[in-house]
Design a protein around this motif. Structure first.
Motif, PDB file in Angstrom:
ATOM      1  N   LYS A   7      10.184  -2.299   2.925  1.00 24.16           N
ATOM      2  CA  LYS A   7       9.797  -1.453   4.054  1.00 24.16           C
ATOM      3  C   LYS A   7       9.302  -0.083   3.595  1.00 24.16           C
ATOM      4  O   LYS A   7       8.678   0.632   4.360  1.00 24.16           O
ATOM      5  CB  LYS A   7      10.973  -1.278   5.014  1.00 24.16           C
ATOM      6  N   VAL A   8       9.564   0.282   2.358  1.00 26.72           N
ATOM      7  CA  VAL A   8       9.150   1.586   1.835  1.00 26.72           C
ATOM      8  C   VAL A   8       7.740   1.531   1.250  1.00 26.72           C
ATOM      9  O   VAL A   8       6.878   2.328   1.604  1.00 26.72           O
ATOM     10  CB  VAL A   8      10.156   2.099   0.770  1.00 26.72           C
ATOM     11  N   CYS A   9       7.480   0.538   0.371  1.00 21.10           N
ATOM     12  CA  CYS A   9       6.187   0.501  -0.330  1.00 21.10           C
ATOM     13  C   CYS A   9       5.365  -0.758  -0.063  1.00 21.10           C
ATOM     14  O   CYS A   9       4.294  -0.921  -0.635  1.00 21.10           O
ATOM     15  CB  CYS A   9       6.403   0.685  -1.829  1.00 21.10           C
ATOM     16  N   ASN A  10       5.877  -1.672   0.783  1.00 20.52           N
ATOM     17  CA  ASN A  10       5.188  -2.908   1.184  1.00 20.52           C
ATOM     18  C   ASN A  10       5.009  -3.944   0.064  1.00 20.52           C
ATOM     19  O   ASN A  10       4.268  -4.894   0.228  1.00 20.52           O
ATOM     20  CB  ASN A  10       3.833  -2.626   1.832  1.00 20.52           C
ATOM     21  N   THR A  11       5.664  -3.784  -1.062  1.00 18.84           N
ATOM     22  CA  THR A  11       5.592  -4.762  -2.143  1.00 18.84           C
ATOM     23  C   THR A  11       6.269  -6.056  -1.713  1.00 18.84           C
ATOM     24  O   THR A  11       7.340  -6.034  -1.120  1.00 18.84           O
ATOM     25  CB  THR A  11       6.293  -4.219  -3.407  1.00 18.84           C
ATOM     26  N   ILE A  12       5.638  -7.186  -2.023  1.00 23.36           N
ATOM     27  CA  ILE A  12       6.230  -8.496  -1.746  1.00 23.36           C
ATOM     28  C   ILE A  12       6.959  -8.951  -3.006  1.00 23.36           C
ATOM     29  O   ILE A  12       6.405  -8.898  -4.107  1.00 23.36           O
ATOM     30  CB  ILE A  12       5.146  -9.517  -1.343  1.00 23.36           C
ATOM     31  N   TYR A  13       8.210  -9.375  -2.832  1.00 26.21           N
ATOM     32  CA  TYR A  13       9.033  -9.760  -3.983  1.00 26.21           C
ATOM     33  C   TYR A  13      10.091 -10.768  -3.572  1.00 26.21           C
ATOM     34  O   TYR A  13      10.285 -11.044  -2.403  1.00 26.21           O
ATOM     35  CB  TYR A  13       9.697  -8.525  -4.606  1.00 26.21           C
TER      36      TYR A  13
END
Length: 61
Positions: A7-13
């Protein structure tokens, strides 16, 4: 394991915390994915303010 979007940087992991920023705030509900290979030349990366390579969610819920 299900994919998550930070939710902070939108990175998918996958995993317990974001590998990019270390945040544990995530959502499994997100709209759209983008794979950034060359952030310096990508117009979409510039519009989304992405400065690194990786997989990102376009919109998180």
């Amino acid at each position: 394991m299900k994919q998550r979007a930070c939710k902070v940087c939108n990175t998918i992991y996958e995993g317990d915390k974001c590998p990019r920023c270390g945040s544990k705030e995530f959502t499994e509900g997100f709209k759209g994915k983008i794979q950034v290979l060359n952030p310096e030349k990508s117009e979409i990366a510039k519009k989304l303010n992405i400065k690194e390579k990786g997989k990102f969610a376009i919109k998180t819920r």
